[in-house]
Design an enzyme around this catalytic site. Structure first.
Site, short mmCIF file in Angstrom:
data_model
loop_
_atom_site.label_atom_id
_atom_site.label_comp_id
_atom_site.label_asym_id
_atom_site.label_seq_id
_atom_site.Cartn_x
_atom_site.Cartn_y
_atom_site.Cartn_z
N LYS A 126 41.10 -28.71 -77.09
CA LYS A 126 40.66 -29.93 -76.40
C LYS A 126 39.13 -29.98 -76.28
O LYS A 126 38.51 -31.00 -76.57
CB LYS A 126 41.29 -30.01 -75.00
N ARG A 161 46.81 -32.78 -64.93
CA ARG A 161 47.55 -31.56 -65.26
C ARG A 161 48.90 -31.48 -64.55
O ARG A 161 49.57 -30.46 -64.63
CB ARG A 161 46.72 -30.35 -64.83
N ARG A 208 48.54 -19.05 -67.32
CA ARG A 208 48.11 -20.42 -67.66
C ARG A 208 49.15 -21.11 -68.54
O ARG A 208 49.43 -22.29 -68.38
CB ARG A 208 46.76 -20.38 -68.36
P1 AP5 Z 1 39.01 -24.74 -76.93
O1 AP5 Z 1 38.52 -26.00 -77.59
O2 AP5 Z 1 38.09 -24.06 -75.99
O3 AP5 Z 1 40.45 -25.00 -76.27
P2 AP5 Z 1 40.87 -25.86 -74.99
O4 AP5 Z 1 42.06 -26.69 -75.37
O5 AP5 Z 1 39.68 -26.60 -74.44
O6 AP5 Z 1 41.39 -24.71 -74.06
P3 AP5 Z 1 41.02 -24.32 -72.56
O7 AP5 Z 1 41.40 -22.89 -72.41
O8 AP5 Z 1 39.65 -24.73 -72.21
O9 AP5 Z 1 42.04 -25.19 -71.82
P4 AP5 Z 1 42.53 -24.94 -70.42
O10 AP5 Z 1 43.22 -26.24 -70.24
O11 AP5 Z 1 43.35 -23.75 -70.18
O12 AP5 Z 1 41.21 -24.63 -69.57
P5 AP5 Z 1 40.28 -25.56 -68.67
O13 AP5 Z 1 38.90 -25.12 -68.85
O14 AP5 Z 1 40.63 -26.98 -68.86
O15 AP5 Z 1 39.46 -23.74 -78.10
C1 AP5 Z 1 39.93 -22.44 -77.81
C2 AP5 Z 1 39.35 -21.44 -78.83
O16 AP5 Z 1 39.88 -21.74 -80.13
C3 AP5 Z 1 37.83 -21.47 -78.99
O17 AP5 Z 1 37.38 -20.17 -79.19
C4 AP5 Z 1 37.59 -22.33 -80.24
O18 AP5 Z 1 36.41 -21.95 -80.92
C5 AP5 Z 1 38.83 -22.02 -81.06
N1 AP5 Z 1 39.30 -23.16 -81.84
C6 AP5 Z 1 39.51 -24.41 -81.40
N2 AP5 Z 1 39.97 -25.20 -82.39
C7 AP5 Z 1 40.06 -24.41 -83.50
C8 AP5 Z 1 40.48 -24.63 -84.86
N3 AP5 Z 1 40.93 -25.82 -85.27
N4 AP5 Z 1 40.45 -23.59 -85.72
C9 AP5 Z 1 40.02 -22.37 -85.31
N5 AP5 Z 1 39.60 -22.09 -84.06
C10 AP5 Z 1 39.63 -23.10 -83.15
O19 AP5 Z 1 40.77 -25.16 -67.21
C11 AP5 Z 1 40.52 -23.88 -66.68
C12 AP5 Z 1 41.11 -23.75 -65.30
O20 AP5 Z 1 40.52 -24.72 -64.40
C13 AP5 Z 1 42.62 -24.02 -65.17
O21 AP5 Z 1 43.39 -22.87 -65.49
C14 AP5 Z 1 42.72 -24.40 -63.69
O22 AP5 Z 1 42.66 -23.28 -62.88
C15 AP5 Z 1 41.46 -25.21 -63.46
N6 AP5 Z 1 41.68 -26.64 -63.72
C16 AP5 Z 1 41.13 -27.38 -64.73
N7 AP5 Z 1 41.57 -28.65 -64.67
C17 AP5 Z 1 42.42 -28.71 -63.61
C18 AP5 Z 1 43.22 -29.75 -63.06
N8 AP5 Z 1 43.25 -30.97 -63.59
N9 AP5 Z 1 43.97 -29.46 -61.97
C19 AP5 Z 1 43.96 -28.25 -61.42
N10 AP5 Z 1 43.25 -27.21 -61.91
C20 AP5 Z 1 42.49 -27.43 -62.99
#
Ligand code: AP5
Ligand code: MG
Length: 213
Positions: A13, A88, A171
């Protein structure tokens, strides 16, 4: 154009949002990034959110909704946005509908990234981020040019606190139990576009672009 990026942890994402921001000049609203910014700067919000995030649990809706509402209210008139990591759960999705109504705004598309479990694990365990600017790397698919040094700003590149195996497992479980029902919420509204999230970043971006064109 207002887009919602939806999918499990590690689906790509954030990576795809960064490319869309460049192409369409949209504002990227990532709740995870906002929480990490607040944790780094030791704000009240950051202190409140930290223990939930480190464990891989959801931050309480009241805190998260307030933060998103502020971001949406502060958007420059007419500027489109990408929401990443919100909503979420179904309660957040309902809250988002109210916020958008208040601002006479709406979503154009919800992009859901379909990625197999094994690939999610590889992406999450291999991810590294810059402590200073937040740029995202991966140890094999997108390594830094110099070991642990950010290509963009020279900052230190580290593993996210919630990219440890135990937090990742939680997660993914939280995603299945609380977040995945949001998919039906948007399918019923006719907004959902399912995109194959496998393959290289460019391949996925071409699919996303095709959906938006
Ligand atoms: P990346 O693009 O970073 O993946 P992502 O989908 O953004 O994954 P996240 O881990 O950021 O999602 P998340 O939803 O768990 O975390 P968030 O920060 O939102 O890609 C991942 C990796 O793969 C990278 O190394 C990238 O380089 C690689 N990659 C990507 N695409 C690729 C491809 N095509 N080919 C090869 N490699 C690739 O949330 C974190 C925490 O915040 C949550 O756990 C929660 O505690 C809190 N939080 C956030 N939002 C809320 C909410 N709405 N409500 C409550 N708590 C919340
Ligand atoms: Mg992300």
């Amino acid at each position: 154009m207002n887009i919602l990026m939806f999918g499990p942890p590690g689906a790509g994402k954030g990576t795809q949002s960064a490319l869309l921001v460049e192409k369409y000049n949209l504002k990227h609203i990532s709740t995870g990034d906002l929480f990490r910014y607040n944790i780094k700067n030791q704000t009240e919000l950051g202190l409140e959110a930290k223990s939930y995030i480190d464990a891989g649990d959801l931050v309480p809706d009241s805190v998260t909704n307030r933060m998103v509402e502020q971001e949406l209210n502060n958007l420059h008139q007419g500027k489109g946005f990408i929401l990443d990591g919100f909503p979420r759960n179904v309660a957040q999705a309902e809250e988002l509908s109210k916020m958008l109504n208040t601002n006479s705004s709406f979503l154009n598309k919800v992009i859901f990234f379909e990625v197999p479990h094994e690939l999610l694990l590889d992406r999450l365990t291999g991810r590294r981020i810059c402590k200073k600017c937040g740029a995202v790397y991966h140890i094999t698919s997108k390594p830094t040019k110099i070991d642990s040094v950010c290509d963009v700003c020279g900052g230190e590149v580290v593993q996210r606190a919630d990219d440890r195996v135990d937090a990742i497992e939680n997660r993914l479980k939280v995603y299945e139990e609380q977040t995945s029902p949001v998919k039906n919420f948007y399918r019923e509204k006719g907004l959902l576009a399912e995109v194959d999230g496998k393959g290289t970043t460019d391949e996925v971006f071409n699919r996303v672009s095709a959906v938006l064109n």
